[in-house]
Design a protein around this motif. Structure first.
Motif, PDB file in Angstrom:
ATOM      1  N   ARG A  95       7.783 -32.532 -10.361  1.00  0.00           N
ATOM      2  CA  ARG A  95       8.000 -31.866  -9.075  1.00  0.00           C
ATOM      3  C   ARG A  95       7.384 -32.664  -7.935  1.00  0.00           C
ATOM      4  N   TRP A  96       6.145 -33.129  -8.122  1.00  0.00           N
ATOM      5  CA  TRP A  96       5.509 -33.940  -7.078  1.00  0.00           C
ATOM      6  C   TRP A  96       6.286 -35.231  -6.829  1.00  0.00           C
ATOM      7  N   GLN A  97       6.799 -35.830  -7.919  1.00  0.00           N
ATOM      8  CA  GLN A  97       7.566 -37.067  -7.751  1.00  0.00           C
ATOM      9  C   GLN A  97       8.824 -36.813  -6.945  1.00  0.00           C
ATOM     10  N   ARG A  98       9.467 -35.681  -7.170  1.00  0.00           N
ATOM     11  CA  ARG A  98      10.659 -35.347  -6.391  1.00  0.00           C
ATOM     12  C   ARG A  98      10.304 -35.149  -4.921  1.00  0.00           C
ATOM     13  N   ILE A  99       9.203 -34.458  -4.639  1.00  0.00           N
ATOM     14  CA  ILE A  99       8.758 -34.274  -3.257  1.00  0.00           C
ATOM     15  C   ILE A  99       8.474 -35.624  -2.606  1.00  0.00           C
ATOM     16  N   ALA A 100       7.792 -36.498  -3.348  1.00  0.00           N
ATOM     17  CA  ALA A 100       7.443 -37.820  -2.828  1.00  0.00           C
ATOM     18  C   ALA A 100       8.687 -38.653  -2.540  1.00  0.00           C
ATOM     19  N   THR A 101       9.633 -38.641  -3.462  1.00  0.00           N
ATOM     20  CA  THR A 101      10.853 -39.436  -3.287  1.00  0.00           C
ATOM     21  C   THR A 101      11.672 -38.940  -2.104  1.00  0.00           C
ATOM     22  N   GLU A 102      11.812 -37.621  -1.979  1.00  0.00           N
ATOM     23  CA  GLU A 102      12.583 -37.067  -0.862  1.00  0.00           C
ATOM     24  C   GLU A 102      11.921 -37.384   0.476  1.00  0.00           C
ATOM     25  N   ALA A 103      10.588 -37.320   0.520  1.00  0.00           N
ATOM     26  CA  ALA A 103       9.881 -37.633   1.769  1.00  0.00           C
ATOM     27  C   ALA A 103      10.012 -39.103   2.125  1.00  0.00           C
ATOM     28  N   ALA A 104       9.943 -39.978   1.114  1.00  0.00           N
ATOM     29  CA  ALA A 104      10.092 -41.411   1.362  1.00  0.00           C
ATOM     30  C   ALA A 104      11.509 -41.745   1.826  1.00  0.00           C
ATOM     31  N   GLN A 105      12.498 -41.064   1.268  1.00  0.00           N
ATOM     32  CA  GLN A 105      13.881 -41.267   1.717  1.00  0.00           C
ATOM     33  C   GLN A 105      14.056 -40.817   3.152  1.00  0.00           C
ATOM     34  N   GLN A 106      13.547 -39.625   3.465  1.00  0.00           N
ATOM     35  CA  GLN A 106      13.728 -39.070   4.800  1.00  0.00           C
ATOM     36  C   GLN A 106      13.067 -39.948   5.863  1.00  0.00           C
ATOM     37  N   SER A 107      11.923 -40.548   5.517  1.00  0.00           N
ATOM     38  CA  SER A 107      11.201 -41.387   6.482  1.00  0.00           C
ATOM     39  C   SER A 107      11.625 -42.855   6.408  1.00  0.00           C
ATOM     40  N   GLU A 108      12.641 -43.144   5.589  1.00  0.00           N
ATOM     41  CA  GLU A 108      13.234 -44.473   5.481  1.00  0.00           C
ATOM     42  C   GLU A 108      12.226 -45.524   5.015  1.00  0.00           C
ATOM     43  N   GLN A 109      11.420 -45.146   4.017  1.00  0.00           N
ATOM     44  CA  GLN A 109      10.562 -46.123   3.365  1.00  0.00           C
ATOM     45  C   GLN A 109      11.428 -47.066   2.534  1.00  0.00           C
ATOM     46  N   TRP A 110      10.844 -48.192   2.136  1.00  0.00           N
ATOM     47  CA  TRP A 110      11.595 -49.168   1.350  1.00  0.00           C
ATOM     48  C   TRP A 110      11.403 -48.987  -0.148  1.00  0.00           C
ATOM     49  N   GLN A 111      10.488 -48.112  -0.547  1.00  0.00           N
ATOM     50  CA  GLN A 111      10.346 -47.744  -1.946  1.00  0.00           C
ATOM     51  C   GLN A 111       9.610 -46.412  -2.003  1.00  0.00           C
ATOM     52  N   PRO A 112       9.899 -45.603  -3.029  1.00  0.00           N
ATOM     53  CA  PRO A 112       9.180 -44.341  -3.165  1.00  0.00           C
ATOM     54  C   PRO A 112       7.820 -44.589  -3.806  1.00  0.00           C
ATOM     55  N   PRO A 113       6.825 -43.761  -3.494  1.00  0.00           N
ATOM     56  CA  PRO A 113       5.553 -43.891  -4.195  1.00  0.00           C
ATOM     57  C   PRO A 113       5.686 -43.392  -5.632  1.00  0.00           C
ATOM     58  N   VAL A 114       4.763 -43.819  -6.458  1.00  0.00           N
ATOM     59  CA  VAL A 114       4.707 -43.355  -7.846  1.00  0.00           C
ATOM     60  C   VAL A 114       3.616 -42.301  -7.950  1.00  0.00           C
ATOM     61  N   VAL A 137      21.709 -46.659   1.176  1.00  0.00           N
ATOM     62  CA  VAL A 137      20.974 -46.563  -0.087  1.00  0.00           C
ATOM     63  C   VAL A 137      20.071 -47.789  -0.233  1.00  0.00           C
ATOM     64  N   THR A 138      18.985 -47.628  -0.970  1.00  0.00           N
ATOM     65  CA  THR A 138      18.006 -48.702  -1.159  1.00  0.00           C
ATOM     66  C   THR A 138      17.684 -48.810  -2.642  1.00  0.00           C
ATOM     67  N   GLU A 148       5.472 -39.953   3.417  1.00  0.00           N
ATOM     68  CA  GLU A 148       6.013 -40.318   4.722  1.00  0.00           C
ATOM     69  C   GLU A 148       5.217 -41.449   5.357  1.00  0.00           C
ATOM     70  N   LEU A 149       3.930 -41.507   5.050  1.00  0.00           N
ATOM     71  CA  LEU A 149       3.057 -42.524   5.635  1.00  0.00           C
ATOM     72  C   LEU A 149       3.050 -43.828   4.835  1.00  0.00           C
TER      73      LEU A 149
END
Length: 257
Positions: free
Chosen positions: A140-159, A52-53, A111-112
Motif C-alpha cells: 500500500r505504501w509503495q502504491r502511494i509513493a508511486t502515485e505521488a512520484a508520478q503526479q509530481s513528475e519524478q524520474w523514478q519512484p522511491p522504493v 510514460v517513464t 513528491e519531494l
C-alpha cells in the motif's frame, strides 16, 4: 445576452511509470494494474496523448491506439532522457506513525524526490507492525509513493522497504552521512551540516516517532556513526519534521528552488 461558459481546462495526466520491457520498437503495450487504471479509472480513449517513464529514466510521449479489457497499446511519438542527477541518494528512515500520518509522510516524501523510504520500529512508537499484515501494508505504501512520484513528475519512484528495528538500522545503515533528528539534545542545526555531494553517496535522514527517541536508541545511533541534528528551537510534529528536513536537504542539493 447569455455569457458563454468557458470550457473546462484539459486534464493533466501524470507521467506514468512503465517497464522498458513494455516497449517493442515504436509500440508500447500496457497490461495489468496500469492498464486497468488507465482504462477503467481515467477512461483513456484512442487518440489521447500520455507520458510514460521507464526505469532507465527515459520519458516517452505516446498516442493511445487501442484500448481493450486486458491491454492498452500506444504509438511512441517522442522520447527524451531524464536529466543527469549528480546529487546523492536521499533515504528517509521514518519511525512508524499512527493513523494516516505515515501515509502522508510517504506521499509527501515521494513528491519531494526521496529515493528510498524505510519505516523504523522504535521504542516509543505507538505503531507495531503485525507480521501477517506487513506485506500488504508495504504494498500500500509503495502504491502511494508511486502515485505521488508520478503526479509530481519524478524520474523514478522511491522504493519502500519492509519495516526494520531502529537498532538494526543504526548498526548497519551504510549511509555516507546519517542525520538523526533529535530535539533537546546537543545538536547542530541542519543548515550547518556538510552534505554528501556525489551521486554514488547516500544521505540518510532519520526521523523519530511522536513520542521521541528513547535514550537507548540515541546511544545506539551515535555509536552507529549517526550525527544528531536539529531543525531549530521549536518542536515539530514527527510528520512535519520529516517533510521540513527533506525540503531543506533537497533545496541544498539543488533539487528544489
Amino acid at each position: 445576452d447569455r455569457v458563454a461558459t468557458p470550457p473546462d481546462p484539459p486534464t493533466v495526466m501524470p507521467a506514468f511509470f512503465i517497464s522498458s520491457a513494455d516497449i517493442r520498437g515504436t509500440t508500447l503495450t500496457l497490461t495489468g494494474d496500469l492498464c486497468h487504471h488507465l482504462r477503467a479509472s481515467l477512461r483513456v480513449k484512442p487518440g489521447e496523448i500520455l507520458r510514460v517513464t521507464d526505469e532507465q529514466r527515459q520519458r516517452y510521449q505516446v498516442r493511445v491506439s487501442a484500448v481493450a479489457p486486458q491491454a492498452l497499446s500506444a504509438e511512441i511519438l517522442d522520447s527524451k532522457p531524464g536529466p543527469v542527477d549528480a546529487a546523492p541518494v536521499v533515504l528517509l528512515a521514518q519511525a512508524l506513525l499512527k493513523g494516516d500520518h505515515m501515509d502522508w509522510v510517504v506521499q509527501k516524501a515521494s513528491e519531494l524526490g526521496v529515493r528510498r523510504i524505510l519505516p523504523l520500529i522504535s521504542r516509543h512508537g505507538v505503531v507495531r507492525p503485525q507480521p501477517d499484515r506487513v506485506a500488504a501494508q508495504v504494498t500500500r505504501w509503495q502504491r502511494i509513493a508511486t502515485e505521488a512520484a508520478q503526479q509530481s513528475e519524478q524520474w523514478q519512484p522511491p522504493v519502500v522497504s519492509d519495516p526494520m528495528e531502529s537498532r538494526h538500522f543504526f548498526s548497519g545503515h551504510h549511509a555516507t552521512r546519517a542525520l538523526l533528528f533529535a530535539e533537546r539534545q546537543n545538536t547542530v542545526g541542519l543548515a550547518q551540516v556538510a552534505l554528501p555531494t556525489l551521486s554514488s553517496e547516500t544521505l540518510a535522514l532519520i526521523v523519530g516517532p511522536e513520542g521521541g527517541w528513547a535514550e537507548e536508541e540515541l546511544g545506539q545511533a551515535l555509536e552507529g556513526d549517526c550525527l544528531a541534528v536539529s531543525l531549530g528551537e521549536h518542536i515539530l510534529r514527527a510528520d512535519t519534521a520529516a517533510v521540513t528536513a527533506l525540503s531543506i536537504v533537497q533545496s541544498r542539493l539543488g533539487r528544489l528552488g
